[in-house]
Design a protein around this motif. Structure first.
Motif, PDB file in Angstrom:
ATOM      1  N   MET A 101       0.685  -1.629   0.067  1.00 58.51           N
ATOM      2  CA  MET A 101      -0.080  -0.141  -0.040  1.00 58.51           C
ATOM      3  C   MET A 101       1.219   1.273  -0.178  1.00 58.51           C
ATOM      4  SD  MET A 101      -3.173   0.947  -0.358  1.00 58.51           S
ATOM      5  CE  MET A 101      -4.214  -0.007   1.003  1.00 58.51           C
ATOM      6  N   ILE A 102       0.567   2.021  -1.180  1.00 60.81           N
ATOM      7  CA  ILE A 102       1.382   3.528  -0.947  1.00 60.81           C
ATOM      8  C   ILE A 102      -0.008   4.422  -0.570  1.00 60.81           C
ATOM      9  CG2 ILE A 102       2.620   5.020  -2.251  1.00 60.81           C
ATOM     10  CD1 ILE A 102       4.220   2.442  -2.510  1.00 60.81           C
ATOM     11  N   THR A 103       0.727   5.838  -0.091  1.00 57.25           N
ATOM     12  CA  THR A 103      -0.425   6.550  -0.178  1.00 57.25           C
ATOM     13  C   THR A 103       0.440   7.938   0.068  1.00 57.25           C
ATOM     14  OG1 THR A 103       0.290   6.761   2.926  1.00 57.25           O
ATOM     15  CG2 THR A 103      -1.769   4.993   1.862  1.00 57.25           C
ATOM     16  N   ASP A 104      -0.553   8.710  -0.400  1.00 63.34           N
ATOM     17  CA  ASP A 104      -0.180  10.482  -0.413  1.00 63.34           C
ATOM     18  C   ASP A 104      -0.668  11.267   0.329  1.00 63.34           C
ATOM     19  OD1 ASP A 104       1.774  13.092  -1.345  1.00 63.34           O
ATOM     20  OD2 ASP A 104      -0.208  12.529  -2.526  1.00 63.34           O
ATOM     21  N   ARG A 105      -0.268  11.990   1.267  1.00 60.81           N
ATOM     22  CA  ARG A 105      -1.100  13.045   1.583  1.00 60.81           C
ATOM     23  C   ARG A 105      -0.981  14.769   1.079  1.00 60.81           C
ATOM     24  NH1 ARG A 105      -1.984  11.415   8.210  1.00 60.81           N
ATOM     25  NH2 ARG A 105      -3.317   9.329   7.624  1.00 60.81           N
ATOM     26  N   ASN A 106      -1.328  15.530   0.996  1.00 61.61           N
ATOM     27  CA  ASN A 106      -1.878  16.714   0.801  1.00 61.61           C
ATOM     28  C   ASN A 106      -2.000  17.192   1.559  1.00 61.61           C
ATOM     29  OD1 ASN A 106      -0.454  16.246  -1.622  1.00 61.61           O
ATOM     30  ND2 ASN A 106      -2.122  14.618  -1.832  1.00 61.61           N
ATOM     31  N   GLY A 107      -1.508  18.968   2.221  1.00 63.57           N
ATOM     32  CA  GLY A 107      -2.716  20.273   2.618  1.00 63.57           C
ATOM     33  C   GLY A 107      -2.235  20.619   4.122  1.00 63.57           C
ATOM     34  N   ARG A 108      -3.094  21.567   4.581  1.00 65.08           N
ATOM     35  CA  ARG A 108      -3.029  21.764   6.043  1.00 65.08           C
ATOM     36  C   ARG A 108      -3.855  21.764   6.903  1.00 65.08           C
ATOM     37  NH1 ARG A 108       1.363  24.774   5.953  1.00 65.08           N
ATOM     38  NH2 ARG A 108       0.374  26.454   7.049  1.00 65.08           N
ATOM     39  N   ASN A 109      -3.522  21.653   8.258  1.00 58.40           N
ATOM     40  CA  ASN A 109      -4.279  20.668   9.733  1.00 58.40           C
ATOM     41  C   ASN A 109      -4.891  22.256  10.006  1.00 58.40           C
ATOM     42  OD1 ASN A 109      -4.867  20.568  11.719  1.00 58.40           O
ATOM     43  ND2 ASN A 109      -2.421  19.765  12.989  1.00 58.40           N
ATOM     44  N   LEU A 110      -5.723  22.622  10.063  1.00 60.02           N
ATOM     45  CA  LEU A 110      -6.877  23.223  10.394  1.00 60.02           C
ATOM     46  C   LEU A 110      -6.414  23.898  12.232  1.00 60.02           C
ATOM     47  CD1 LEU A 110      -8.824  25.805  10.754  1.00 60.02           C
ATOM     48  CD2 LEU A 110     -10.478  23.906  11.393  1.00 60.02           C
ATOM     49  N   GLY A 111      -6.088  22.708  12.837  1.00 64.42           N
ATOM     50  CA  GLY A 111      -6.035  23.349  14.440  1.00 64.42           C
ATOM     51  C   GLY A 111      -4.998  24.072  14.445  1.00 64.42           C
ATOM     52  N   ALA A 112      -3.457  23.837  14.083  1.00 60.60           N
ATOM     53  CA  ALA A 112      -2.379  24.642  13.934  1.00 60.60           C
ATOM     54  C   ALA A 112      -2.444  25.969  13.633  1.00 60.60           C
ATOM     55  CB  ALA A 112      -1.187  23.522  13.289  1.00 60.60           C
ATOM     56  N   ASP A 113      -3.273  25.635  12.332  1.00 55.85           N
ATOM     57  CA  ASP A 113      -3.323  27.084  11.721  1.00 55.85           C
ATOM     58  C   ASP A 113      -4.086  28.347  11.638  1.00 55.85           C
ATOM     59  OD1 ASP A 113      -1.123  26.362   9.582  1.00 55.85           O
ATOM     60  OD2 ASP A 113      -3.070  26.097   8.221  1.00 55.85           O
ATOM     61  N   ALA A 114      -5.221  27.686  13.208  1.00 58.40           N
ATOM     62  CA  ALA A 114      -6.050  29.193  13.793  1.00 58.40           C
ATOM     63  C   ALA A 114      -5.138  28.487  15.325  1.00 58.40           C
ATOM     64  CB  ALA A 114      -7.832  27.994  14.029  1.00 58.40           C
ATOM     65  N   ASN A 115      -4.665  28.337  15.410  1.00 62.37           N
ATOM     66  CA  ASN A 115      -3.569  28.072  16.823  1.00 62.37           C
ATOM     67  C   ASN A 115      -5.044  28.061  17.710  1.00 62.37           C
ATOM     68  OD1 ASN A 115      -1.107  29.147  16.797  1.00 62.37           O
ATOM     69  ND2 ASN A 115      -2.383  30.981  15.622  1.00 62.37           N
TER      70      ASN A 115
END
Length: 436
Positions: A101-115
């Motif tokens: 199994m190969i996976t690829d993740r992308n994007g941003r973390n709401l919790g971190a970006d909104a503190n």
């Protein structure tokens, strides 16, 4: 509000659909569990020869209405490309399978970006490095008429041990729960480590599992994952082994399926004391080196039981997860979650609703150290995580066809990180999944 952020990942899915549309019958999608159907029968022919595939895409968007220091919308997604090779059908190797199994993740973390300061991820599909991962690379062999299964290779811990569903979007209700408590060494999907797993079916509905996983801080390092996550190499810096033992029971109660698991783990690696130095004095006051403990331990229970409806189909399922880790070395002390799902609502066989609540308790030793730090440095105080982060989530899952689930959800996070000094967060989310 979410439209612009959804365009990018969904556009990729649409392009993939157009690229493969010619391989599927027009009526396949309405009844098949795969968006692209049976590939004009080719998928079935390959399965009969011993080759099956697991292709999918998941997308999670979330908007913060309160909590933190800003109102933001963020998305994250994951592609997965997997295959299983039945070596008995292919080569006559009795009882053997090869999995990748190969996976690829992308994007941003709401919790971190909104503190927001939350302990548990609002978007469970975020994390472990937004990059390509070698998630599974394993050989599986059965013995004694299938009663004993041995796996060897690269595996996430939750692939076999304390395996649990991931229908909700908040991490509190997703996957093997110990990874939410001691995630610095219990490494769940999509990161794998070298491992071996033995599972013995003691009866038709009971089993025991014993496993060993390489413990290496690099596996928990996002930077290392972004450079090496797709490589099957054996990194230096191994500190020990994670050894979990699990007992399972999968009964049919009143004709309805259930899954009951209890387990313990032992990590042979040394662990830093959260409060004391090697002279048994407060580390934040006197400095020095943290007091070392010879090992780290914990235990869990997982109960999941269908209570109404048709076995494996329409009806309500309830669950309970509880995990506790050792007091001296684990910043998160314990987590408990309870919830329910109802499948087949409104006479739609693939639609379902879910509701769940979780409490994640911060370790009192960490709070004690934070209070002492504030006494010593009153001009630069830190948040004191002295209690429990409490999370509630409800969702409705709409499946226009079996291969697609579109799942809006609401999340409420009280005392993020276990600190009453932080504002509570209210989040609108959208989780989607596509099976190709």
């Amino acid at each position: 509000m979410l439209t612009n952020l959804i365009k990018r990942p969904l556009a990729a899915v649409m392009l993939a659909g157009i690229a493969f549309a010619g391989t599927a019958h027009a009526d396949d999608a309405s009844s098949s569990k795969y968006l692209f159907g049976d590939w004009n029968g080719e998928r079935t022919r390959l399965a009969e020869k011993g080759i099956t595939f697991d292709f999918g895409y998941g997308f999670e968007a979330a908007h913060n209405y309160s909590g933190g220091d800003r109102n933001l919308t963020r998305y994250t997604d994951q592609w997965k490309f997997g295959a299983t090779f039945d070596l008995d059908k292919l080569w006559g190797w009795n009882g053997a399978k090869f999995n990748i199994m190969i996976t690829d993740r992308n994007g941003r973390n709401l919790g971190a970006d909104a503190n927001i300061g939350n302990n548990q991820l609002i978007q469970e599909v975020y994390g472990r490095g937004q990059t390509w991962h070698l998630t599974v690379l394993s050989l599986e062999q059965k013995f004694f008429d299938g009663r004993l299964t041995w796996k060897l290779g690269r595996l996430p811990v939750g692939e076999d041990i304390n395996n649990f569903s991931c229908d909700f979007m908040n991490l509190s209700f997703c996957g093997a729960q110990p990874g939410n408590v001691v995630g610095d060494y219990w490494i769940n999907w999509p990161t794998s480590q070298w491992a071996t797993v033995l599972k013995y079916n003691t009866s038709d509905d009971t089993f025991v599992q014993l496993a060993g996983y390489q413990v290496n801080p690099k596996y928990a390092d996002d930077g290392y994952a972004e450079r090496n996550g797709w490589k099957p190499g054996f990194p230096g810096g191994t500190t020990g082994a994670l050894i979990p033992l699990e007992f399972g029971w999968k009964p049919s109660l009143g004709g309805l399926p259930g899954s009951y698991r209890v387990g313990v783990w032992y990590n042979t690696s040394h662990g830093d004391d959260l409060y004391l130095n090697t002279d048994h004095q407060p580390l934040v006051e006197f400095g020095g080196t943290p007091l070392q403990h010879d090992s780290r331990q914990g235990a869990w229970i997982t109960f999941q039981q269908q209570v109404t409806g048709v076995a494996g189909g329409e009806g309500m399922t309830v669950f309970l997860n509880a995990t506790a880790a050792d007091h001296s070395t684990s910043a998160t002390q314990n987590q408990v979650s309870v919830g329910m799902e109802y499948k087949g609502i409104f006479n739609r066989p693939n639609d379902m609703v879910g509701a769940a609540f979780a409490s994640t308790h911060a370790n009192g030793l960490t709070a004690r150290a934070q209070r002492l730090q504030n006494e010593l440095n009153p001009a630069d105080p830190v948040f004191v995580n002295s209690g429990s982060e409490k999370v509630a989530e409800v969702f409705y899952s709409w499946s226009p066809i079996p291969s697609i689930a579109i799942r809006p959800n609401l999340q409420y996070i009280k005392d993020p990180g276990g600190s009453k000094q932080r504002d509570d967060a209210f989040v609108l989310g959208l989780k989607t999944s596509f099976a190709f």
